[in-house]
Design a protein around this motif. Structure first.
Motif, PDB file in Angstrom:
ATOM      1  N   UNK A   1      -3.997  43.288  33.865  1.00 38.88           N
ATOM      2  CA  UNK A   1      -5.421  43.577  33.834  1.00 38.88           C
ATOM      3  C   UNK A   1      -6.101  42.798  34.959  1.00 38.88           C
ATOM      4  N   UNK A   2      -6.839  43.518  35.787  1.00 37.57           N
ATOM      5  CA  UNK A   2      -7.502  42.909  36.942  1.00 37.57           C
ATOM      6  C   UNK A   2      -9.003  43.062  36.765  1.00 37.57           C
ATOM      7  N   UNK A   3      -9.693  41.939  36.639  1.00 33.79           N
ATOM      8  CA  UNK A   3     -11.140  41.925  36.417  1.00 33.79           C
ATOM      9  C   UNK A   3     -11.877  41.434  37.658  1.00 33.79           C
ATOM     10  N   UNK A   4     -12.930  42.133  38.019  1.00 34.00           N
ATOM     11  CA  UNK A   4     -13.926  41.589  38.932  1.00 34.00           C
ATOM     12  C   UNK A   4     -15.056  41.041  38.064  1.00 34.00           C
ATOM     13  N   UNK A   5     -15.358  39.762  38.228  1.00 35.14           N
ATOM     14  CA  UNK A   5     -16.451  39.136  37.475  1.00 35.14           C
ATOM     15  C   UNK A   5     -17.645  39.097  38.409  1.00 35.14           C
ATOM     16  N   UNK A   6     -18.597  39.989  38.174  1.00 35.06           N
ATOM     17  CA  UNK A   6     -19.646  40.206  39.169  1.00 35.06           C
ATOM     18  C   UNK A   6     -21.029  40.310  38.537  1.00 35.06           C
TER      19      UNK A   6
ATOM     20  N   UNK B   1     -18.968  36.412  44.730  1.00 35.59           N
ATOM     21  CA  UNK B   1     -20.191  35.724  45.148  1.00 35.59           C
ATOM     22  C   UNK B   1     -21.416  36.444  44.605  1.00 35.59           C
ATOM     23  N   UNK B   2     -22.574  35.768  44.588  1.00 35.94           N
ATOM     24  CA  UNK B   2     -23.801  36.404  44.082  1.00 35.94           C
ATOM     25  C   UNK B   2     -24.433  37.319  45.112  1.00 35.94           C
ATOM     26  N   UNK B   3     -23.731  38.381  45.463  1.00 33.46           N
ATOM     27  CA  UNK B   3     -24.230  39.345  46.441  1.00 33.46           C
ATOM     28  C   UNK B   3     -23.474  40.646  46.240  1.00 33.46           C
ATOM     29  N   UNK B   4     -23.878  41.680  46.983  1.00 33.83           N
ATOM     30  CA  UNK B   4     -23.179  42.967  46.917  1.00 33.83           C
ATOM     31  C   UNK B   4     -22.596  43.315  48.285  1.00 33.83           C
ATOM     32  N   UNK B   5     -22.131  42.288  49.011  1.00 30.04           N
ATOM     33  CA  UNK B   5     -21.562  42.493  50.329  1.00 30.04           C
ATOM     34  C   UNK B   5     -20.098  42.896  50.275  1.00 30.04           C
TER      35      UNK B   5
ATOM     36  N   UNK C   1     -14.415  45.811  35.284  1.00 27.42           N
ATOM     37  CA  UNK C   1     -15.568  45.021  35.696  1.00 27.42           C
ATOM     38  C   UNK C   1     -16.089  44.243  34.497  1.00 27.42           C
ATOM     39  N   UNK C   2     -16.238  42.939  34.671  1.00 26.37           N
ATOM     40  CA  UNK C   2     -16.822  42.071  33.641  1.00 26.37           C
ATOM     41  C   UNK C   2     -18.131  41.525  34.200  1.00 26.37           C
TER      42      UNK C   2
END
Length: 298
Positions: free
Chosen positions: A36-41, A163-167, A180-181
């Motif tokens: 399981x691969x999560x992006x914590x965003x 990071x705290x961005x959408x880059x 996505x978490x």
């Protein structure tokens, strides 16, 4: 008479609670049938992304699950909290994204738990957004790196601390992830800005990663003394339904203190409210499985 004497009703109840908690902490978590691969965003800063990443990873690793944390934030806070060296010049995720270095060569084991690994971030990553622009297949470089992980680093979970961005760094995380978490703080304007994140997820799903699903929402910084916190919880649950974990993370000073000692909260103060809440959230995450929520973004 000591009220906690086991021969008294209160003492017996307290002893039973401690025994139950000890057994709960030792009981292993179920391992997933596939990685399981999560992006914590969340592009809002200060919502608990890194705290969530580090403590969920530590809780899982302490219960028999093998976990890799990919620190994709140039500040390197996840690396700090896991006690991993990340000064400039240390092999890091920067070389993986920009220099085609194999991911397994930069992964190091954290002292927090057996089976807990970290790919650290250094300050060099701060320029990666610009450097990636001219690169071929720039959005999929992290996905390629994770897919080619050596058997020396076999893991059940990958958590990518964004990071705290959408880059481009966050886009790389969304392309690499299957799930996505999103941590959401129980404060005013909690849902502000999420619309843009979800629109980006739609675009990534449509063009770069059809497997990506929003599966998990975790409510953080909950303060039971305020009516506002309960209103935010109700609003988020109404909007996201069963993708919201039943466990909420309270405001807790131990969660803030732990990184300064190079530790997760679970090793810094295992019986604090913050630690116990992340332990419960990690178990819920493991037990509900990848297919529990419907996974749609809307």
């Amino acid at each position: 008479m000591d009220p906690l004497d086991p021969s008294t009703p209160i003492g017996a109840a307290a002893a039973a609670a401690v025994e139950a908690l000890t057994m709960e902490r030792r009981r292993p978590f179920p391992r997933p049938t596939r990685r399981r691969i999560f992006a914590v965003a969340n592009q809002k800063g200060g919502v608990g992304k890194t705290t969530t990443t580090v403590n969920l990873a530590a809780a899982l690793a302490m219960h028999g699950v093998r976990v890799l944390v990919v620190d994709l934030d140039p500040q390197g806070n996840a690396s700090t909290a896991l006690g991993v060296e990340h000064r400039s010049g240390v092999p890091s995720i920067y070389e993986v994204l920009l220099g085609d270095r194999p991911l397994h060569e930069v992964v190091v084991q954290s002292g927090e738990a057996d089976g807990l690994y970290c790919a650290p971030a250094t300050i060099d990553l701060a320029g990666a957004e610009i450097e990636l622009v001219s690169m071929v297949a720039r959005e999929g470089r992290l996905r390629k790196a994770i897919a080619s992980l050596s058997k020396d680093v076999e893991v059940d979970y990958v958590f990518i601390d964004c990071p705290p961005s959408l880059g481009l760094l966050t886009v790389n995380a969304l392309v690499a992830a299957k799930e996505l978490l999103i941590p959401i703080q129980c404060e005013y304007y909690a849902l502000e800005g999420l619309g843009q994140l979800l629109r980006n997820v739609d675009l990534v799903q449509a063009h770069l990663n059809q497997e990506l699903r929003l599966t998990t929402i975790l409510l953080t910084m909950y303060d039971s003394r305020t009516r506002l916190a309960d209103q935010v919880v109700a609003e988020v649950k109404e909007h996201f339904g069963d993708r919201v974990l039943g466990t909420t993370i309270p405001r807790n000073v131990r969660l803030a203190e732990a990184p300064s000692y190079g530790q997760s909260a679970l090793t810094y103060d295992p019986v604090s409210r913050g630690s116990l809440s992340y332990l419960a959230a990690a178990r819920e995450l493991a037990e509900r499985g990848v297919d529990a929520p419907n996974g749609t973004v809307r």
